[in-house]
Enzyme design. Structure first.
Site, PDB file in Angstrom:
ATOM      1  N   HIS A  48      66.990  35.462  45.730  1.00 45.61           N
ATOM      2  CA  HIS A  48      67.240  35.726  44.590  1.00 45.61           C
ATOM      3  C   HIS A  48      68.914  35.402  44.048  1.00 45.61           C
ATOM      4  O   HIS A  48      69.227  35.276  42.976  1.00 45.61           O
ATOM      5  CB  HIS A  48      67.421  37.331  44.429  1.00 45.61           C
ATOM      6  N   ASP A  78      62.508  37.801  49.874  1.00 48.83           N
ATOM      7  CA  ASP A  78      63.667  37.270  49.270  1.00 48.83           C
ATOM      8  C   ASP A  78      64.192  36.476  50.102  1.00 48.83           C
ATOM      9  O   ASP A  78      65.617  36.579  50.582  1.00 48.83           O
ATOM     10  CB  ASP A  78      64.575  38.509  49.112  1.00 48.83           C
ATOM     11  N   GLY A 151      78.528  38.574  46.867  1.00 51.34           N
ATOM     12  CA  GLY A 151      78.295  37.510  47.264  1.00 51.34           C
ATOM     13  C   GLY A 151      78.094  37.562  48.949  1.00 51.34           C
ATOM     14  O   GLY A 151      77.891  36.570  49.338  1.00 51.34           O
ATOM     15  N   SER A 153      75.062  38.515  50.173  1.00 51.64           N
ATOM     16  CA  SER A 153      73.682  38.334  50.293  1.00 51.64           C
ATOM     17  C   SER A 153      73.504  36.949  50.807  1.00 51.64           C
ATOM     18  O   SER A 153      74.009  35.973  50.213  1.00 51.64           O
ATOM     19  CB  SER A 153      72.846  38.552  48.692  1.00 51.64           C
ATOM     20  N   LEU A 203      41.489  39.873  51.323  1.00 47.79           N
ATOM     21  CA  LEU A 203      40.077  40.162  51.512  1.00 47.79           C
ATOM     22  C   LEU A 203      39.533  40.472  50.121  1.00 47.79           C
ATOM     23  O   LEU A 203      38.079  40.136  50.012  1.00 47.79           O
ATOM     24  CB  LEU A 203      40.007  41.397  52.214  1.00 47.79           C
ATOM     25  N   GLY A 204      40.176  40.787  49.084  1.00 48.82           N
ATOM     26  CA  GLY A 204      39.498  41.005  47.792  1.00 48.82           C
ATOM     27  C   GLY A 204      38.831  42.353  47.910  1.00 48.82           C
ATOM     28  O   GLY A 204      37.596  42.456  47.365  1.00 48.82           O
ATOM     29  N   VAL A 205      39.873  43.342  48.217  1.00 48.91           N
ATOM     30  CA  VAL A 205      39.324  44.557  48.122  1.00 48.91           C
ATOM     31  C   VAL A 205      40.443  45.648  47.479  1.00 48.91           C
ATOM     32  O   VAL A 205      41.521  45.428  47.478  1.00 48.91           O
ATOM     33  CB  VAL A 205      39.174  45.245  49.689  1.00 48.91           C
TER      34      VAL A 205
END
Length: 298
Positions: A48, A78, A151, A153, A203-205
């Site tokens: 960020h 991040d 500063g 981070s 998985l698409g669930v």
């Protein structure tokens, strides 16, 4: 020399040791942030704090500015990795294990050219897994009483030996900073150095947490009080193609029990993308194993 003086000198020495690998990172309009020397030409920082694609600079102990480019970034955790043209950095010395709750630690930053800044406190908690506000998952995180000054981070959390325990960031939670443990941060940095991004599987669930009756736990052969009821399947998605059905209860993925959505998220790491992974389901109360080709989350 008093014991208190010895203690004070020890903390100063730890900050000085870590300071050689703590860098100033200028990649945004506001005040600069911090970074950690990951390799001779690579700097790990918080994603960020990098808000522009070019004109990024890094400075070390001598204050000399070095031009950096983005080697890779992972907003979900991040973390961002910067690459320098020269290989002049000394990589940070990392700790072998997580700190214990109550351990004394220091947060170190280089938010301006005046030099290092530091704060100290104790480890208040080791948590995880936890979803981040950026669509990722922290398998573990460290909470401390250290003060994260502006500063900080991207800078390191260190132990009293000056070894890096993790990377501090205020970009994953609202109003407070957490530390990404070095084991997780370095693993992501390795992926960013190789691929420029971190793959995450799906998985698409869509699922809902449900309680497992004793009979189901017995059939699984383990104590697992919860599973994930499949409520919806993406048409043509990995799970549907493999034969998972609405009404199935996901109990395990890749040999790991899944009791809630965070468990499922963690089980679908980048290593599973493009791989056939065994998915354990309860269907009619009886366990079945279905191999699913994990796709990449976009």
């Amino acid at each position: 020399m008093s014991a208190l003086t010895d203690f004070s000198n020890g903390l100063s020495a730890a900050v000085e040791k870590a300071g050689s690998a703590t860098l100033l990172v200028d990649g945004r309009r506001r005040y600069p942030a911090s970074g950690i020397a990951y390799a001779a030409d690579l700097v790990l920082t918080a994603d960020h704090v990098i808000t522009r694609e070019d004109n990024i600079s890094v400075a070390g102990t001598d204050g000399k500015s070095m031009t950096a480019t983005i080697a890779g970034r992972d907003p979900g955790s991040d973390l961002a990795l910067l690459r320098l043209s020269d290989k002049n950095l000394t990589p940070a010395k990392t700790a072998d294990a997580l700190p214990k709750v109550g351990a004394l630690v220091l947060a170190v930053g280089r938010p301006n050219t005046a030099g290092l800044q530091a704060s100290w406190g104790i480890v208040t908690a080791i948590g995880g897994p936890a979803r981040t506000g950026r669509g990722g998952l922290l398998e573990e995180y460290i909470q401390t009483e250290t003060v994260s000054y502006p500063g900080f981070s991207g800078g390191p959390l260190i132990n009293t030996e000056g070894e890096v325990l993790g990377l501090n960031t205020s970009g994953l939670t609202h109003g407070s900073a957490v530390t990404i443990p070095v084991k997780s941060a370095w693993r992501i940095a390795e992926a960013l150095a190789k691929h420029g991004s971190v793959k995450r599987g799906y998985l698409g669930v869509r699922t809902q947490t449900v309680s497992l009756p004793d009979a189901s736990q017995k059939s699984l052969g383990r104590d697992q009080s919860q599973g994930l009821l499949v409520m919806w399947l993406e048409e043509g998605g990995p799970a549907e193609k493999a034969g998972v059905l609405v009404g199935d209860i996901l109990a395990g993925v890749g040999g790991k029990a899944v009791a809630d959505p965070d468990d499922l998220f963690a089980a679908l790491s980048g290593d599973t993308v493009g791989q056939s992974v065994p998915v354990e389901v309860l269907r009619g109360g009886k366990p079945e194993r279905i191999n699913v080709m994990v796709a990449e989350r976009k």
